[in-house]
Motif scaffolding. Structure first.
Motif, short mmCIF file in Angstrom:
data_model
loop_
_atom_site.label_atom_id
_atom_site.label_comp_id
_atom_site.label_asym_id
_atom_site.label_seq_id
_atom_site.Cartn_x
_atom_site.Cartn_y
_atom_site.Cartn_z
N LEU A 83 0.85 -1.18 0.00
CA LEU A 83 0.00 0.00 0.00
C LEU A 83 0.89 1.24 0.00
O LEU A 83 2.04 1.19 0.45
N ALA A 84 0.33 2.33 -0.55
CA ALA A 84 1.01 3.63 -0.46
C ALA A 84 0.10 4.55 0.34
O ALA A 84 -1.12 4.56 0.15
N GLY A 121 4.78 -1.03 -6.49
CA GLY A 121 3.72 -1.10 -7.51
C GLY A 121 2.47 -0.34 -7.09
O GLY A 121 1.56 -0.15 -7.89
N ALA A 122 2.41 0.08 -5.82
CA ALA A 122 1.24 0.84 -5.35
C ALA A 122 1.25 2.24 -5.98
O ALA A 122 2.32 2.82 -6.18
N CYS A 134 4.73 1.11 1.03
CA CYS A 134 4.88 0.14 2.13
C CYS A 134 4.53 -1.29 1.72
O CYS A 134 3.70 -1.52 0.83
N ARG A 135 5.15 -2.23 2.45
CA ARG A 135 4.75 -3.64 2.41
C ARG A 135 4.14 -4.00 3.76
O ARG A 135 4.66 -3.60 4.81
N ALA A 150 2.71 -1.66 8.65
CA ALA A 150 3.35 -1.69 7.34
C ALA A 150 4.78 -1.18 7.41
O ALA A 150 5.07 -0.18 8.10
N HIS A 151 5.66 -1.87 6.70
CA HIS A 151 7.07 -1.48 6.62
C HIS A 151 7.24 -0.49 5.46
O HIS A 151 6.79 -0.76 4.35
N VAL A 152 7.89 0.63 5.74
CA VAL A 152 8.06 1.68 4.73
C VAL A 152 9.30 1.36 3.89
O VAL A 152 10.42 1.36 4.41
N VAL A 153 9.10 1.11 2.59
CA VAL A 153 10.24 0.81 1.71
C VAL A 153 10.73 2.04 0.96
O VAL A 153 11.86 2.08 0.49
#
Ligand SMILES: Cc1cc2nc3c(=O)[nH]c(=O)nc-3n(C[C@H](O)[C@H](O)[C@H](O)COP(=O)(O)O)c2cc1C
Length: 179
Positions: A83-84, A121-122, A134-135, A150-153
């Motif tokens: 998700l973003a 891809g979000a 995030c994942r 959620a982990h922020v990438v």
């Protein structure tokens, strides 16, 4: 490391509670940033407006967002696992309205802004104050909502730079003003 969860398995007793109305009236006094949470994957782009977003930790960078299980994007966010969180600035009420309107299709909602794909891809809003890509790490159902940790990438500042944030307070839109 020991995880302390207390009281474990707590069930709220009927006599020790406030009504949903009292709770909601109280929450109307808690200012919160307005965001649009998006996802993409095999089920296509989906999104909804969310103010129940907060920082959990900076190491590792972690956010949480609370999603009502009746929200149409809910199953897709969980299936896609990404998700973003797009933080809105003043003047973006139309995006918040589009993404909280049950009568608007996802195509109509996304047509209200310009987007690019994040690392996961979000969909990331070109003109957000900031977007966190995030994942999903963990989920937990509480009441009517799923709490997503959620982990922020990736974190990208929007094209417009820092300006007033769009804030939900007293059941209406406000904007931040420096003191
Ligand atoms: C300012 C604002 C904040 C909101 N915050 C949340 C939230 O944090 N979590 C949530 O599940 N819904 C939240 N909502 C409601 C959803 O955006 C809305 O119920 C949902 O998108 C409805 O449509 P849908 O199921 O067709 O997507 C909020 C709505 C508004 C206007």
């Amino acid at each position: 490391m020991t995880n302390i969860v207390a009281p474990f398995g707590y069930t709220p007793p009927d006599e020790e509670t406030v009504s949903a109305d009292i709770f909601r009236n109280g929450m109307a006094a808690l200012s919160s940033a307005v965001t649009v949470v998006t996802t993409d994957g095999p089920h296509g782009p989906h999104g909804f407006t969310a103010s129940a977003v907060c920082s959990v930790s900076d190491t590792p960078p972690t956010l949480l967002v609370c999603v009502n299980r009746s929200t149409s994007a809910h199953p897709y966010i969980l299936e896609h696992g990404v998700l973003a969180i797009n933080v809105l600035h003043e003047g973006q009420d139309h995006l918040s309205n589009a993404f909280s309107s049950r009568s608007r299709s996802m195509a109509e909602r996304f047509a209200a802004g310009k987007w690019h794909k994040g690392l996961t891809g979000a969909p990331v809003l070109d003109d957000a104050l900031v977007s966190f890509d995030c994942r999903i790490r963990e989920i937990r159902d509480v009441g009517t909502h799923t709490v997503i940790i959620a982990h922020v990438v990736d974190a990208t500042m929007g094209e417009a730079g820092i300006r007033s944030g769009l804030v939900w307070f007293n059941r209406q839109y406000n904007q931040t003003i420096p003191k």
